[in-house]
Design an enzyme around this catalytic site. Structure first.
Site, PDB file in Angstrom:
ATOM      1  N   ASP A  46       0.844  -1.190   0.000  1.00 40.92           N
ATOM      2  CA  ASP A  46       0.000   0.000   0.000  1.00 40.92           C
ATOM      3  C   ASP A  46       0.882   1.244   0.000  1.00 40.92           C
ATOM      4  O   ASP A  46       1.696   1.435   0.909  1.00 40.92           O
ATOM      5  CB  ASP A  46      -0.906   0.010   1.234  1.00 40.92           C
ATOM      6  N   TYR A  51       3.189  10.192   0.495  1.00 45.80           N
ATOM      7  CA  TYR A  51       4.143   9.602   1.434  1.00 45.80           C
ATOM      8  C   TYR A  51       5.577   9.980   1.080  1.00 45.80           C
ATOM      9  O   TYR A  51       6.483   9.859   1.911  1.00 45.80           O
ATOM     10  CB  TYR A  51       4.018   8.080   1.473  1.00 45.80           C
ATOM     11  N   LYS A  76      -2.561   6.155  -4.143  1.00 49.56           N
ATOM     12  CA  LYS A  76      -3.635   7.099  -3.885  1.00 49.56           C
ATOM     13  C   LYS A  76      -3.402   8.423  -4.607  1.00 49.56           C
ATOM     14  O   LYS A  76      -2.272   8.931  -4.632  1.00 49.56           O
ATOM     15  CB  LYS A  76      -3.762   7.343  -2.375  1.00 49.56           C
ATOM     16  N   HIS A 107      -7.361   9.981  -2.110  1.00 49.67           N
ATOM     17  CA  HIS A 107      -6.789   9.934  -0.767  1.00 49.67           C
ATOM     18  C   HIS A 107      -7.678  10.605   0.275  1.00 49.67           C
ATOM     19  O   HIS A 107      -7.812  10.118   1.398  1.00 49.67           O
ATOM     20  CB  HIS A 107      -5.405  10.586  -0.772  1.00 49.67           C
TER      21      HIS A 107
END
Length: 305
Positions: A46, A51, A76, A107
């Site tokens: 994931d 990130y 996402k 997201h």
């Protein structure tokens, strides 16, 4: 009966019940964690553009030597790309080194407008987030349906969406979201949201299943008692809780021993599940992830901002 190893999405796609989360995995560490996980039984990773580590995630996938078709990769769409889904998706595909995703999620139900302050986390001159309050999330979903129909992604869904936002989306969707990824754990079980998603054929995914850093879940006496009774760790109980209730779980770790132990799901009795499902109602409710977008996102427990 042994817990499920996979669940079926509403389009027939199989998704592994346990995935490796990569949120807050530090640079220089996530590459090794992803490679190790894939070499040691994981087949579900994931990721997300925000990130800031998708390039390393992609390197870890390559390092593992596991064929791409044997890996389920989720990413996402970040908030600043809601007006151009194809562009956001392309950035992720290039970073991960793949030409398709198994699952792509919106997201948050929030559009941010990039400006000179930041391309990903823009702020206004007064320090508030640069939010487009007039943006219609149905337009983002329409574009998500386009990349799905074009074969760039095998399934589409959302993340951090509450019932009111899903109700609005339902009015115009032609493809039902396959997944809603949200914060879930016994202190935040979101029973009403799970019931709504179950009725509409949407699978829930749990991030922060251990409550994240600083949460009191691991030390909770009831959880400790269930762990002792089953001769496992509190973490094993918390991770297994989700699979036992029909939810995909995404524990994050960069430590090899934890990566291995996090994948070992046990069966929990109905009595154990009743205890875990009832903890929040006993005054234990606690949300960990509350980003300051500037308004209530519609969750029943959401802290007003």
């Amino acid at each position: 009966m042994a817990p499920s190893t996979h669940f079926k999405l509403n389009n027939g796609t199989q998704i592994p019940a346990v995935g490796l989360g990569t949120w807050r995995s530090e640079p220089g560490q996530v590459r090794q964690a992803v490679s190790f996980a894939l070499k040691n039984g994981y087949s579900h990773i994931d990721a997300a553009l925000i990130y800031g580590n998708e390039h390393e995630v992609g390197q870890g996938i390559k390092d593992s030597g596991v064929p791409r078709e044997k890996i389920f990769i989720t990413s996402k769409l970040w908030n600043t790309h809601q007006n151009n889904v194809a562009e956001g998706l392309q950035k992720t595909l290039e970073a991960l080194g793949t030409d398709y995703l198994d699952l792509y999620l919106i997201h948050w139900p929030v559009r941010l407008v990039p400006n000179e302050s930041s391309a990903l986390l823009p702020v206004n001159p007064d320090g508030t987030r640069s939010v487009d309050r007039s943006w219609d999330q149905n337009e983002t979903w329409r574009q998500m349906e386009e990349v799905y129909k074009a074969g760039k992604v095998n399934a589409i869904g959302v993340a951090n969406w509450s019932i009111p936002y899903l109700e609005e989306l339902k009015k115009k969707w032609t493809v039902v979201p396959a997944v809603n990824q949200v914060e879930l754990h016994p202190f935040l079980p979101q029973h009403a949201l799970k019931d709504w998603c179950d009725k509409n054929g949407i699978l829930l995914e749990a991030y922060s299943p251990l409550g994240s850093e600083g949460a009191p879940l691991m030390a909770n006496p009831a959880i400790q008692e269930i762990a002792k009774k089953n001769d496992v760790s509190a973490a094993a109980v918390l991770i297994s809780y989700h699979v036992n209730r029909g939810v995909v779980v995404l524990p994050k770790s960069i430590k090899e021993s934890r990566i291995v132990s996090n994948s070992q799901i046990i069966s929990l009795s109905s009595e154990d599940m009743d205890v875990l499902n009832g903890l929040a109602a006993q005054g234990k409710a606690k949300r960990i992830n509350t980003p300051l977008f500037g308004w209530d996102l519609g969750f029943e427990d959401w802290y007003k901002q």
